[in-house]
Design a protein around this motif. Structure first.
Motif, short mmCIF file in Angstrom:
data_model
loop_
_atom_site.label_atom_id
_atom_site.label_comp_id
_atom_site.label_asym_id
_atom_site.label_seq_id
_atom_site.Cartn_x
_atom_site.Cartn_y
_atom_site.Cartn_z
N GLY A 3 0.82 -1.39 -0.34
CA GLY A 3 0.31 -0.22 0.20
C GLY A 3 1.10 1.24 -0.25
N ASP A 4 1.95 0.68 -0.10
CA ASP A 4 2.62 1.94 0.03
C ASP A 4 2.99 3.10 -1.80
OD1 ASP A 4 5.11 4.48 0.50
OD2 ASP A 4 6.08 2.76 1.35
N ALA A 5 3.31 4.33 -1.75
CA ALA A 5 2.86 4.52 -3.25
C ALA A 5 4.77 4.85 -3.74
CB ALA A 5 2.71 6.43 -2.61
N VAL A 6 4.75 5.38 -2.41
CA VAL A 6 6.55 4.97 -2.81
C VAL A 6 7.77 3.96 -2.07
CG1 VAL A 6 8.87 6.69 -3.29
CG2 VAL A 6 6.09 7.86 -2.64
N PRO A 7 7.31 2.85 -2.13
CA PRO A 7 7.92 1.87 -1.92
C PRO A 7 9.71 1.57 -1.62
CG PRO A 7 7.45 0.43 -3.45
CD PRO A 7 6.01 1.94 -3.40
N THR A 8 10.07 2.05 -2.95
CA THR A 8 11.56 2.13 -3.35
C THR A 8 11.85 3.11 -2.33
OG1 THR A 8 11.26 3.87 -4.77
CG2 THR A 8 11.16 1.66 -5.78
N ARG A 9 11.87 4.56 -1.56
CA ARG A 9 11.91 5.24 -1.16
C ARG A 9 12.45 4.42 0.45
NH1 ARG A 9 8.69 10.09 -0.25
NH2 ARG A 9 8.90 10.40 -2.68
N ARG A 10 11.23 3.49 0.98
CA ARG A 10 11.04 2.96 2.06
C ARG A 10 12.29 2.72 2.17
NH1 ARG A 10 5.57 0.98 4.21
NH2 ARG A 10 7.42 1.06 5.38
N PRO A 30 36.29 5.37 0.87
CA PRO A 30 35.69 5.11 -0.26
C PRO A 30 35.08 4.01 -0.99
CG PRO A 30 37.31 6.41 -1.17
CD PRO A 30 37.69 5.32 0.20
N SER A 31 35.71 2.98 -1.16
CA SER A 31 35.16 1.96 -1.96
C SER A 31 33.83 0.69 -0.33
CB SER A 31 36.41 0.63 -2.04
OG SER A 31 36.52 0.12 -0.73
N ALA A 32 34.15 0.93 0.45
CA ALA A 32 33.15 0.67 1.35
C ALA A 32 31.94 1.49 1.42
CB ALA A 32 33.81 0.81 2.76
N ARG A 33 31.97 3.00 0.59
CA ARG A 33 31.07 3.76 1.02
C ARG A 33 30.00 3.46 -0.17
NH1 ARG A 33 34.24 6.98 2.62
NH2 ARG A 33 34.36 8.36 0.69
N ASP A 34 31.41 2.82 -1.24
CA ASP A 34 30.29 2.81 -2.83
C ASP A 34 29.55 0.81 -2.36
OD1 ASP A 34 31.78 4.73 -3.46
OD2 ASP A 34 33.12 3.89 -5.07
N ASN A 35 30.36 0.39 -1.70
CA ASN A 35 29.30 -1.37 -1.44
C ASN A 35 28.27 -0.45 -1.48
OD1 ASN A 35 32.04 -2.09 -3.11
ND2 ASN A 35 32.35 -3.11 -0.82
N ALA A 36 28.18 0.45 -0.18
CA ALA A 36 27.36 0.54 1.33
C ALA A 36 25.77 1.82 -0.41
CB ALA A 36 26.99 1.20 1.88
N GLU A 37 26.40 1.81 -1.13
CA GLU A 37 25.52 2.38 -1.97
C GLU A 37 24.85 1.46 -2.62
OE1 GLU A 37 23.85 5.58 -2.46
OE2 GLU A 37 24.22 5.42 -0.34
N SER A 38 25.87 0.43 -3.68
CA SER A 38 25.11 -0.41 -4.72
C SER A 38 23.94 -0.94 -3.79
CB SER A 38 26.74 -1.86 -4.89
OG SER A 38 27.63 -0.43 -4.97
N ALA A 39 24.02 -1.88 -2.49
CA ALA A 39 23.18 -2.28 -1.61
C ALA A 39 22.30 -1.46 -1.99
CB ALA A 39 23.71 -2.42 -0.50
N VAL A 40 22.29 0.39 -1.48
CA VAL A 40 20.97 0.65 -1.60
C VAL A 40 19.96 1.29 -3.48
CG1 VAL A 40 19.86 3.22 -1.21
CG2 VAL A 40 21.82 2.33 0.20
N LEU A 41 20.98 0.62 -4.58
CA LEU A 41 20.49 0.48 -5.64
C LEU A 41 19.57 -0.44 -5.97
CD1 LEU A 41 19.92 1.40 -8.16
CD2 LEU A 41 22.08 1.31 -8.75
N ILE A 42 20.55 -1.83 -5.12
CA ILE A 42 19.86 -3.41 -5.32
C ILE A 42 18.75 -2.71 -4.82
CG2 ILE A 42 20.19 -5.58 -4.61
CD1 ILE A 42 23.37 -5.19 -5.02
N SER A 44 16.13 -1.14 -4.01
CA SER A 44 15.39 -0.16 -5.09
C SER A 44 15.01 -0.88 -6.36
CB SER A 44 16.27 1.09 -5.39
OG SER A 44 15.81 1.46 -6.21
N GLU A 45 15.83 -1.66 -6.72
CA GLU A 45 15.45 -2.67 -8.37
C GLU A 45 14.53 -3.46 -7.42
OE1 GLU A 45 15.90 -1.15 -10.90
OE2 GLU A 45 17.29 0.26 -10.65
N LEU A 46 15.63 -4.41 -7.37
CA LEU A 46 14.44 -5.61 -6.50
C LEU A 46 13.12 -4.78 -6.12
CD1 LEU A 46 16.80 -8.12 -4.14
CD2 LEU A 46 16.34 -7.87 -7.23
N VAL A 47 12.57 -3.77 -5.27
CA VAL A 47 12.22 -3.43 -4.40
C VAL A 47 10.70 -2.60 -5.95
CG1 VAL A 47 10.64 -2.05 -3.50
CG2 VAL A 47 11.97 -3.11 -2.33
N THR A 48 11.53 -2.45 -7.23
CA THR A 48 10.88 -1.72 -8.20
C THR A 48 10.34 -3.12 -8.60
OG1 THR A 48 11.82 0.07 -7.92
CG2 THR A 48 10.94 -0.40 -10.37
#
Length: 128
Positions: A3-10, A30-42, A44-48
């Motif tokens: 029911g969430d209109a913006v599930p990817t944001r959550r 920086p590579s640790a931060r990049d890996n964390a952001e990769s997890a964020v993108l993953i 987002s894509e799985l939820v989308t």
């Protein structure tokens, strides 16, 4: 997330919260931060994908185990996801699972009676 209109944001916020609490997204490396952001993108894509193709997201789970973050997204869809060949990707999409395939250490699908779980694992070593 139902029911969430913006599930990817959550989903993105949840992964950022976990990686911040673990000290990964704020690490000096920086590579640790990049890996964390990769997890964020993953996430987002799985939820989308679950939202678009799986009749809505039922649940997102983040499981931490000894430097490995597993992201699991349940949906009600019966169709198994597949990485589209580059020639079939275009203005209407088709890139999401290719990104997951590229960024995750591994990913897969598990069917269950009410749909499926698509999961991905990301190595995220803790900052020293």
């Amino acid at each position: 997330m139902e029911g969430d209109a913006v599930p990817t944001r959550r989903a993105r916020a949840a992964v950022r919260c976990v990686t911040a609490e673990l000290g990964i997204s704020t690490a000096g490396d920086p590579s640790a931060r990049d890996n964390a952001e990769s997890a964020v993108l993953i996430a987002s894509e799985l939820v989308t994908n679950a939202w678009r193709h799986g009749h809505g997201v039922m649940e997102l789970r983040l499981c931490w185990d000894d430097g490995m973050l597993t992201l699991e997204v349940d949906d009600r869809g019966g169709m198994l996801p597949a990485v589209l060949p580059a020639a079939k990707r275009g203005a209407r999409g088709g890139y999401g699972l290719a990104l997951v395939d590229h960024l995750a250490d591994e990913w897969g699908v598990q069917r269950h009676p009410n749909g499926k779980t698509v999961w991905a694992r990301c190595a995220l070593p803790l900052a020293s």
